[in-house]
Structure formats: C-alpha cells, structure tokens
Design an enzyme around this catalytic site. Sequence first.
Site, mmCIF file in Angstrom:
data_model
loop_
_atom_site.group_PDB
_atom_site.id
_atom_site.type_symbol
_atom_site.label_atom_id
_atom_site.label_comp_id
_atom_site.label_asym_id
_atom_site.label_seq_id
_atom_site.Cartn_x
_atom_site.Cartn_y
_atom_site.Cartn_z
ATOM 1 N N CYS A 72 -45.195 -72.762 -149.241
ATOM 2 C CA CYS A 72 -45.896 -71.865 -148.320
ATOM 3 C C CYS A 72 -44.919 -71.502 -147.195
ATOM 4 C CB CYS A 72 -47.129 -72.597 -147.794
ATOM 5 S SG CYS A 72 -48.031 -71.685 -146.564
ATOM 6 N N CYS B 195 -56.475 -64.319 -134.830
ATOM 7 C CA CYS B 195 -57.772 -64.755 -135.354
ATOM 8 C C CYS B 195 -58.182 -66.042 -134.620
ATOM 9 C CB CYS B 195 -57.672 -65.040 -136.851
ATOM 10 S SG CYS B 195 -57.046 -63.651 -137.802
ATOM 11 N N CYS C 79 -48.224 -64.700 -134.049
ATOM 12 C CA CYS C 79 -48.900 -63.616 -134.778
ATOM 13 C C CYS C 79 -49.692 -62.771 -133.798
ATOM 14 C CB CYS C 79 -49.836 -64.207 -135.838
ATOM 15 S SG CYS C 79 -50.651 -62.962 -136.850
ATOM 16 N N CYS D 272 -52.108 -73.639 -141.643
ATOM 17 C CA CYS D 272 -51.417 -72.544 -140.989
ATOM 18 C C CYS D 272 -51.177 -72.778 -139.500
ATOM 19 C CB CYS D 272 -52.296 -71.304 -141.178
ATOM 20 S SG CYS D 272 -51.728 -69.823 -140.407
ATOM 21 N N CYS E 134 -57.319 -69.660 -135.981
ATOM 22 C CA CYS E 134 -55.951 -69.918 -136.449
ATOM 23 C C CYS E 134 -55.061 -70.326 -135.286
ATOM 24 C CB CYS E 134 -55.411 -68.662 -137.118
ATOM 25 S SG CYS E 134 -53.665 -68.798 -137.543
ATOM 26 N N GLU F 65 -42.994 -73.062 -139.610
ATOM 27 C CA GLU F 65 -43.110 -74.157 -140.566
ATOM 28 C C GLU F 65 -43.171 -73.670 -142.008
ATOM 29 O OE1 GLU F 65 -46.614 -75.594 -138.777
ATOM 30 O OE2 GLU F 65 -47.907 -74.591 -140.212
#
Length: 337
Positions: free
Chosen positions: A60, A71, A67, A308, A74, A47
């Site tokens: 952004c 984390c 990823c 995010c 997230c 995105e």
Amino acid sequence: MTDLARDFRRQLSEHCSIHTSEVVLEQRSADGTRKWLFDVGKNNSVETVFIPEDDRGTLCISSQAGCTVACPFCSTGYQGFNRNLSAAEIIGQLWHARRALMSDPASSRIDGEASSGKAQPHRVVSNVVMMGMGEPLLNYDQLLIALRLMLDDNAYGLSRRRVTVSTSGVVPMMDRLAQDCPVALAVSLHAPNDELRDKLVPLNRKHPLRELLDACNRYLEHAPRDFITFEYIMLDGINDSDLHARQLLDIAAQVKCKFNLIPFNPFPQSGLKRSSNQRIRDFSQRLIEGGVITTVRKTRGDDIDAACGQLAGDIRDRTRIEQRLPERGTIILKQEA
Ligand code: SAH
Ligand code: SF4
C-alpha cells in the site's frame, strides 16, 4: 555504468543521485504486516504498508504528504496538505519495500515459500494499491510515471489487474487515467447519498454522486477488470443503517461493482466510532442478499496502526509515540524522527 561515455557519467554524477527517501521508522505487526515511515523532508513523512496473505503480497503506497480532501474519518486529512510526492518518491516506496522483503526470507509467504525459507523476490510484492496517504488522482502526472514503471516489463512488470488506484472521486482525472493507464480502480464511496457524502468526502460537493457514477461507467469501458470496487467505511450510527444499505443497492444497480466494507480505524481527533461487528455483518448481509459481491476488509496490522495516515499522524508527537509503541508491535527505531 562503464558502458556510458566518461563525459556523460561525469554529468550524471554532477546532476543526478540515486536514492530513496530515508526510512525513519519501521514496524512489524504480529500478523506479518510491515510498515515503513519515510522522511520526505520539512518535517513531513509518508508511510508504506506491506500486507502478506497466503496467495499474494500487497503493498500500500502513498502519493502525497497530507491530503487536501480532508475527509473527517481520515487522519491524513487532519494533517492538511503539505506537498505532492515526486514519481521517484512514489516508486521508491516499492523499490525499498521489495529490497527489504527480499533480504528477509521470512517475508516470502507466497506459494508456500516460507516453509523452504527461500525468498522468491519477484513474487514478494504481487499487488500494489495506491491506498496510502494522499489522493493519487490529485497528483496525476507523477502518479502516471510511477504507474507506468510498475507495469513496465523492464521495471516491475506487474499486471494492470494487480495495480489498484483508490480515489475519493476526482472525476476528470478518472477519465484521464482510463485513457493513459487503465489499472484497477477503487472508489471511496463511504456514503450512498449526496447529503451524507458531502460531509464524509468533501470532494463530493464538487463532483456529486451522479457525476461520479457516470465516470465509473466510462472507466469500466477501459478497465482491466469488469467492476469497480466501492470502498465503504463503517461508521457507527453515521452510514451503517439498513436504509443506507438499500440506497447502496440502488447505486449497485447503476454501476457494475463490488463492495469492500472497511471497519473504521479510530483515532482520537475524529470523534467517530467503528460500527459493531454485528452491524457490519448485518450490513454486508443486506448487500449480499441484494445480489452484490461484498467483502469486509480484515483489520491487518492493528497493533501497528496500519491504516491510512495513522502512523505519520502519531510521529509528530514523539513523546506519545515512544510511550505507546513498545507495547503495540515490534519496533525498529532507525533514526531520530
Ligand atoms: N485518497 C484515496 C486513497 C487513500 S485513502 C481515497 O480516499 O480513496 C485509502 C482508503 O483508506 C480509503 O478508502 C479511505 O477512505 C480509507 N481510510 C481513511 N482513513 C481511514 C480510517 N481511519 N479507517 C479505515 N479506513 C480509512
Ligand atoms: Fe485524502 Fe483519501 Fe484520506 Fe480522504 S480518505 S482525506 S481523500 S487520503
């Protein structure tokens, strides 16, 4: 491109193509925030979010599908890691967003242009932040190509100060970026001590705080701004006590920095909660009283989950997204996801 040799043009048409990833979903928030979801193949999507403000327009951008850092706060982390985006897929997000914004005069709010209804194309996206999905410094080579295009006067001509890379703390690559293409740097700190940061940002086990802070100071020798922005997510009862604020002030004494407090954007799997507004205000006050410039990130595009990795997490479950989205923002469903 008739100025190129016919033979070369033939080779180009055989081997090259010019296109961006396909947009599968576009959303607009009531506050003007816009979000595009790009299909990057094999059931992966990334995105891009545009946030208009009075004096700037910030885009952004994502760097990876998923990823590896994982984390726990997230939603990108929960998707696992799928693949690195190519430089074309990274810069393609800027290319697409500018074109979409330019073709929509209402998007141009910079310098009061909205009132005249006339878009001023080169100012629509004035800032880029690598704060979308993925860890940009774990996709270094492709990131570097894209960053150089953002800065190049023959491409987007953005100033180094207006391009920000956000990292969870990939220390060796921070050093390389300082040499290769020093742009503004944001570091996702999120915890003021190793014990907590090991849990919140698992990469900390590899590159603990001491190493990270030293890398920040080395970066500052080359950076276009004379401070590092520390991002700090506000998680209720986890990292938001007065003691945590005091520990942060110890860190601020070691690195020239500003703090950007980010109210946590909740999602069901995390089991975490956002700190109350009062707690965020108090926490920020402690830091300010300690002499550190501190801002609290405005939650923008809340009605379209513009945080995010949030939307790309939802899209996998189409039933749910279709039930939810009509009440949450204006939605343009361009193609079956
Ligand atoms: N991987 C990089 C850049 C992408 S994340 C990094 O971690 O810095 C960009 C920012 O969004 C980071 O500061 C990240 O901590 C924050 N973020 C991630 N999930 C979030 C959530 N659910 N609510 C609020 N901020 C979040
Ligand atoms: Fe990756 Fe950044 Fe999300 Fe952590 S916050 S999982 S580093 S994208």
